[in-house]
Write a protein that holds these residues in place. Structure first.
Motif, PDB file in Angstrom:
ATOM      1  N   ASP A 460       0.802  -1.219   0.000  1.00  0.00           N
ATOM      2  CA  ASP A 460       0.000   0.000   0.000  1.00  0.00           C
ATOM      3  C   ASP A 460       0.838   1.274   0.000  1.00  0.00           C
ATOM      4  OD1 ASP A 460      -2.408  -1.466   0.128  1.00  0.00           O
ATOM      5  OD2 ASP A 460      -2.172  -1.704   2.288  1.00  0.00           O
ATOM      6  N   LEU A 461       2.143   1.161  -0.174  1.00  0.00           N
ATOM      7  CA  LEU A 461       2.963   2.366  -0.229  1.00  0.00           C
ATOM      8  C   LEU A 461       2.662   3.126  -1.515  1.00  0.00           C
ATOM      9  CD1 LEU A 461       6.507   1.220   1.002  1.00  0.00           C
ATOM     10  CD2 LEU A 461       4.784   2.516   2.260  1.00  0.00           C
ATOM     11  N   PRO A 462       2.374   4.415  -1.418  1.00  0.00           N
ATOM     12  CA  PRO A 462       2.066   5.171  -2.639  1.00  0.00           C
ATOM     13  C   PRO A 462       3.330   5.533  -3.405  1.00  0.00           C
ATOM     14  CG  PRO A 462       1.995   6.617  -0.742  1.00  0.00           C
ATOM     15  CD  PRO A 462       2.230   5.237  -0.198  1.00  0.00           C
ATOM     16  N   ALA A 463       3.170   5.796  -4.679  1.00  0.00           N
ATOM     17  CA  ALA A 463       4.287   6.305  -5.476  1.00  0.00           C
ATOM     18  C   ALA A 463       4.597   7.737  -5.048  1.00  0.00           C
ATOM     19  CB  ALA A 463       3.934   6.258  -6.956  1.00  0.00           C
ATOM     20  N   GLY A 464       5.836   8.145  -5.288  1.00  0.00           N
ATOM     21  CA  GLY A 464       6.230   9.516  -5.005  1.00  0.00           C
ATOM     22  C   GLY A 464       6.669   9.774  -3.586  1.00  0.00           C
ATOM     23  N   LEU A 465       6.948   8.708  -2.809  1.00  0.00           N
ATOM     24  CA  LEU A 465       7.340   8.915  -1.413  1.00  0.00           C
ATOM     25  C   LEU A 465       8.669   9.648  -1.284  1.00  0.00           C
ATOM     26  CD1 LEU A 465       6.366   5.759   0.680  1.00  0.00           C
ATOM     27  CD2 LEU A 465       5.465   8.072   0.819  1.00  0.00           C
ATOM     28  N   CYS A 466       9.539   9.533  -2.281  1.00  0.00           N
ATOM     29  CA  CYS A 466      10.825  10.233  -2.191  1.00  0.00           C
ATOM     30  C   CYS A 466      10.637  11.749  -2.136  1.00  0.00           C
ATOM     31  CB  CYS A 466      11.726   9.858  -3.366  1.00  0.00           C
ATOM     32  SG  CYS A 466      12.566   8.267  -3.154  1.00  0.00           S
ATOM     33  N   SER A 467       9.509  12.219  -2.591  1.00  0.00           N
ATOM     34  CA  SER A 467       9.232  13.653  -2.545  1.00  0.00           C
ATOM     35  C   SER A 467       8.334  14.042  -1.377  1.00  0.00           C
ATOM     36  CB  SER A 467       8.566  14.097  -3.860  1.00  0.00           C
ATOM     37  OG  SER A 467       9.372  13.784  -4.974  1.00  0.00           O
ATOM     38  N   ALA A 468       7.965  13.057  -0.564  1.00  0.00           N
ATOM     39  CA  ALA A 468       7.011  13.322   0.511  1.00  0.00           C
ATOM     40  C   ALA A 468       7.729  13.696   1.796  1.00  0.00           C
ATOM     41  CB  ALA A 468       6.129  12.105   0.748  1.00  0.00           C
ATOM     42  N   ALA A 469       7.243  14.739   2.445  1.00  0.00           N
ATOM     43  CA  ALA A 469       7.831  15.145   3.724  1.00  0.00           C
ATOM     44  C   ALA A 469       7.577  14.108   4.806  1.00  0.00           C
ATOM     45  CB  ALA A 469       7.261  16.502   4.144  1.00  0.00           C
ATOM     46  N   ASP A 470       6.521  13.312   4.656  1.00  0.00           N
ATOM     47  CA  ASP A 470       6.184  12.312   5.662  1.00  0.00           C
ATOM     48  C   ASP A 470       6.537  10.898   5.194  1.00  0.00           C
ATOM     49  OD1 ASP A 470       4.289  12.136   3.676  1.00  0.00           O
ATOM     50  OD2 ASP A 470       2.584  11.928   5.057  1.00  0.00           O
ATOM     51  N   LEU A 471       7.634  10.763   4.444  1.00  0.00           N
ATOM     52  CA  LEU A 471       8.059   9.460   3.934  1.00  0.00           C
ATOM     53  C   LEU A 471       8.113   8.425   5.053  1.00  0.00           C
ATOM     54  CD1 LEU A 471      11.117   8.791   1.588  1.00  0.00           C
ATOM     55  CD2 LEU A 471      10.668   7.361   3.553  1.00  0.00           C
ATOM     56  N   VAL A 472       8.757   8.757   6.151  1.00  0.00           N
ATOM     57  CA  VAL A 472       8.949   7.784   7.230  1.00  0.00           C
ATOM     58  C   VAL A 472       7.612   7.416   7.871  1.00  0.00           C
ATOM     59  CG1 VAL A 472      10.013   7.407   9.481  1.00  0.00           C
ATOM     60  CG2 VAL A 472      11.317   8.516   7.654  1.00  0.00           C
ATOM     61  N   ALA A 473       6.783   8.412   8.147  1.00  0.00           N
ATOM     62  CA  ALA A 473       5.486   8.137   8.759  1.00  0.00           C
ATOM     63  C   ALA A 473       4.644   7.237   7.857  1.00  0.00           C
ATOM     64  CB  ALA A 473       4.757   9.444   9.053  1.00  0.00           C
ATOM     65  N   GLN A 474       4.653   7.509   6.549  1.00  0.00           N
ATOM     66  CA  GLN A 474       3.901   6.660   5.629  1.00  0.00           C
ATOM     67  C   GLN A 474       4.517   5.269   5.529  1.00  0.00           C
ATOM     68  OE1 GLN A 474       1.878   7.854   2.127  1.00  0.00           O
ATOM     69  NE2 GLN A 474       2.682   9.957   2.220  1.00  0.00           N
ATOM     70  N   GLY A 475       5.860   5.200   5.597  1.00  0.00           N
ATOM     71  CA  GLY A 475       6.516   3.898   5.551  1.00  0.00           C
ATOM     72  C   GLY A 475       6.060   2.989   6.668  1.00  0.00           C
ATOM     73  N   TYR A 476       5.984   3.548   7.872  1.00  0.00           N
ATOM     74  CA  TYR A 476       5.527   2.748   9.004  1.00  0.00           C
ATOM     75  C   TYR A 476       4.027   2.481   8.942  1.00  0.00           C
ATOM     76  CZ  TYR A 476       9.981   3.108  11.543  1.00  0.00           C
ATOM     77  OH  TYR A 476      11.295   2.986  11.929  1.00  0.00           O
ATOM     78  N   ALA A 477       3.246   3.452   8.514  1.00  0.00           N
ATOM     79  CA  ALA A 477       1.792   3.304   8.532  1.00  0.00           C
ATOM     80  C   ALA A 477       1.292   2.362   7.448  1.00  0.00           C
ATOM     81  CB  ALA A 477       1.137   4.675   8.369  1.00  0.00           C
TER      82      ALA A 477
END
Length: 685
Positions: A460-477
């Protein structure tokens, strides 16, 4: 996120919620398996944060948990006189003194870390701990003791080697009936280890430095390195370490630890960490049980719980992989190799990548992976200098044996490296939090530098996480971090992976090296049982031809301060068992040997001076690319109902076996008698 599809660290391997398109009864049974198995695994509950700088999104902490002091027989033979207190002083940034010794027995060199460590563990050899104390502290006047006091490694090997290598190891006769005199002497020696760990562990709220009580179990059957470091979770630990004399295989070691901790109580729990599988002849990490037969489900579950990590790199070489051994064709596997035989004769299971592949193959067969191993590095220093792993500041690791540049550049030593570091992603720098990071495998290995590496995967990881300020939070969630596991259904898309890295910031006057590339390594077993591996570049670019001038060791400064890459596996099959790990490479720099050759003024256009032949003979490369290697993320199919029932039965067997092992181990600890038998020492550090 749909329930039941990611098994994040600390939340179980199979989700408890219903899964779309499937019944829930057998899934609950599989979930019960995890709960039952967890009752008998040394896993602590989540710990309340107590440090002033705690972070729920976790932080990287750098450490070294493979450290020998003068309490180790071989370190003393090498004229090391630093004690556990000195090792911790050094790890915190203080100066210590090193061999060689002068005429008055005083060290003649000094050394200091540029950047202190966050945590460390002294892991002196359990073997000969009491004998070394009797000979060096108590002054026992015997010829066997003279070998240790006089620094004769060869004679000590002849006199004491059986305690490391024999099928039925025995102590020397001077240890008395059942080794009682040497065991009695080992207890105050281990007290020194425990007291130093207690003294230097910095409690909350400051949490500036953390220690762990530990030791090394130095099993060397027939000279092969099947060694383990033992690390304890807290301050409640046994009075004595278990040596190869008491336990000749990992299962016996775990039995002994279970029995000892049952007697100690409190927070006594331990994990074991294999190291130097590259020198094990393929014997350290085999899919077999304690009797030598194929590993069973209960045994696989036990190994998975007790041995969550493996040491990938240290001063005796890199154990990731070797070109031409097993399935490896990856040219970057030819890094800091200390191989004893040509590739055609090397054992595939000497290398961790092949072991990881064997693990997913066993998972496909059994329903449990005995080699779900997180990856770490450490030094194996025998100078009591944890974290001294920089190429441009390498004083050697074996006392007087490699105290000079000529010693280090000799044919028997030049292939050694400074070693590596262990990095843990934890909420805070405290024992409980760091130990939980080890158990959930949220760890990575470095070859000595200190880049920051994060690795997440998920359906469920979305594309574009390298540009996301909340990369880590989304990675865990929405996914799992390095060390985690994903459970795939047939309806799932291919998992997406994101890797981000920051270059080592260096220290004043010594800037870090820019980053070159990030790769993802995949290993898997197809429907026909055939194993495969591939390496995929996901960020950065290979270094150019002018990135390093090896003649002068100057670089062109190319590379990046930050790298981030995303990748979705185009060949994903939800019915296959697979693992993925990230490998970060820095821009090229000169190896320590090239730096010390250049410092000595060696010019290979002419014959090198005496003692410097290794500078010009091509036996080691001038250039290296330092690296960091993440723990894997595993992907496995959702188990069939029948397999879930088998897993539950395996967990019950594990529970019953854990109870029985405590009584067996307590009988085994004291049964060894004394004896006189020559044998082979473990290989010279």
């Amino acid at each position: 996120m749909r329930a039941g599809r990611t098994a994040a660290a600390g939340r179980g391997r199979v989700g408890a919620g219903p899964v779309a398109g499937s019944g829930t009864g057998w899934i609950r049974l599989a979930t019960l398996l995890v709960v039952v198995a967890g009752l008998f695994a040394p896993i602590a509950p989540a710990t309340a944060q107590s440090c002033a700088d705690a972070s729920p999104l976790r932080q990287p902490f750098f450490g070294d948990v493979h450290v020998h002091t003068a309490l180790s027989f071989d370190a003393y033979v090498f004229d090391t006189r630093n004690q556990p207190r000195d090792a911790y002083r050094f790890a915190r940034g203080e100066t210590v003194r090193l061999p060689p010794l002068d005429a008055f027995g005083e060290p003649t060199r000094e050394h200091r870390l540029r950047v202190p460590l966050d945590f460390a563990a002294v892991t002196d050899h359990a073997e000969m701990l009491g004998e070394t104390r009797l000979c060096t502290v108590d002054g026992l006047q015997l010829a066997a003791c003279d070998a240790i006091r006089d620094g004769s490694f060869a004679l000590a090997a002849a006199l004491f080697g059986a305690q490391f290598s024999d099928a039925d190891p025995q102590r020397r006769a001077f240890c008395g009936p059942d080794g009682e005199y040497c065991l009695a002497a080992a207890e105050p020696a281990f007290d020194v280890v425990r007291a130093a760990a207690a003294e230097f562990d910095d409690p909350a709220p400051s949490c500036g430095f953390t220690t762990f009580v530990g030791y090394e179990w130095t099993a060397s059957p027939d000279g092969d390195t099947t060694h383990r470091n033992v690390l304890f979770r807290g301050s409640d630990v046994p009075a004595l370490p278990t040596s190869y004399v008491e336990a000749q295989d990992p299962y016996a070691l775990w039995d002994a630890l279970d029995a000892q901790c049952a007697g100690v109580g409190g927070d006594c729990a331990a994990i074991t960490i294999p190291h130097n599988s590259n020198l094990s002849g393929g014997r350290s990490l085999q899919p077999i049980g304690p009797t030598g037969g194929p590993i069973t489900l209960a045994e696989a579950l036990r190994r998975d719980a007790r041995e969550p990590l493996v040491e990938l790199v240290q001063h005796k070489g890199d154990s990731e992989c070797r070109p031409g051994v097993g399935t490896a064709t990856d040219p970057r596997c030819d890094f800091e190799k200390q191989a004893l035989v040509p590739p055609g004769l090397d054992a595939p299971l000497s290398y961790v990548r092949n072991v990881l592949i064997a693990g997913v193959a066993q998972d496909a067969r059994l329903g449990a992976n005995p080699f779900r191993l997180g990856l770490i590095g450490s030094s194996d220093t025998h100078n009591a200098i944890p974290g001294s792993v920089l190429e441009d500041d390498f004083p050697g690791h074996t006392g007087a044996d490699d105290a000079t540049a000529v010693d280090r550049l000799s044919p028997g030593r030049i292939a050694f490296s400074p070693g590596g570091l262990m990095v843990l992603w934890a909420e805070e720098n405290a024992r409980a939090s760091l130990f939980e990071a080890m158990q959930r495998r949220e760890a990575y290995a470095t070859s000595g530098t200190r880049p920051t590496l994060r690795f997440f995967g998920g359906f469920d990881l979305p594309a574009g996480l390298c540009s996301a300020a909340d990369l880590v939070a989304q990675g865990y969630a929405n996914g799992v971090p390095m060390g985690g596991e994903l459970v795939a259904q047939g309806i799932d898309p291919a998992p997406r992976f994101v890797v981000s890295a920051l270059m080592d910031p260096g220290s004043p006057g010594f800037p870090g090296t820019p980053l070159s590339e990030i790769e993802i390594v995949k290993g898997w077993v197809d429907a026909g049982g055939v194993v495969h591996e591939t390496v995929v570049p996901v960020a950065g670019t290979p270094p150019g031809p002018d990135a390093l001038d090896p003649a002068t060791c100057t670089t062109d400064g190319s590379g990046a301060a930050v790298l981030c890459g995303e990748w979705q596996d185009p060949d994903f099959d939800p019915e296959e068992h697979a693992f993925y790990y990230a490998r970060l490479l820095e821009s090229p720099t000169c190896r320590w040997s090239a730096l010390q050759c250049r410092a000595a003024g060696v010019d290979c256009s002419t014959a090198p001076p005496a003692g410097y032949a290794g500078c010009c003979d091509g036996s080691v490369p001038d250039a290296i690319q330092e690296r960091a290697t993440s723990s894997p993320i595993w992907v496995r199919p959702l188990p069939e109902p029948g397999r879930a029932l088998a897993l539950a039965w395996g967990a019950a067997s594990l529970a019953i076996g854990a109870r029985r092992s405590r009584s067996r181990a307590s009988d085994r600890v004291s049964r060894r008698g004394a004896g006189l038998r020559p044998g082979a020492f473990p290989r010279r550090p």
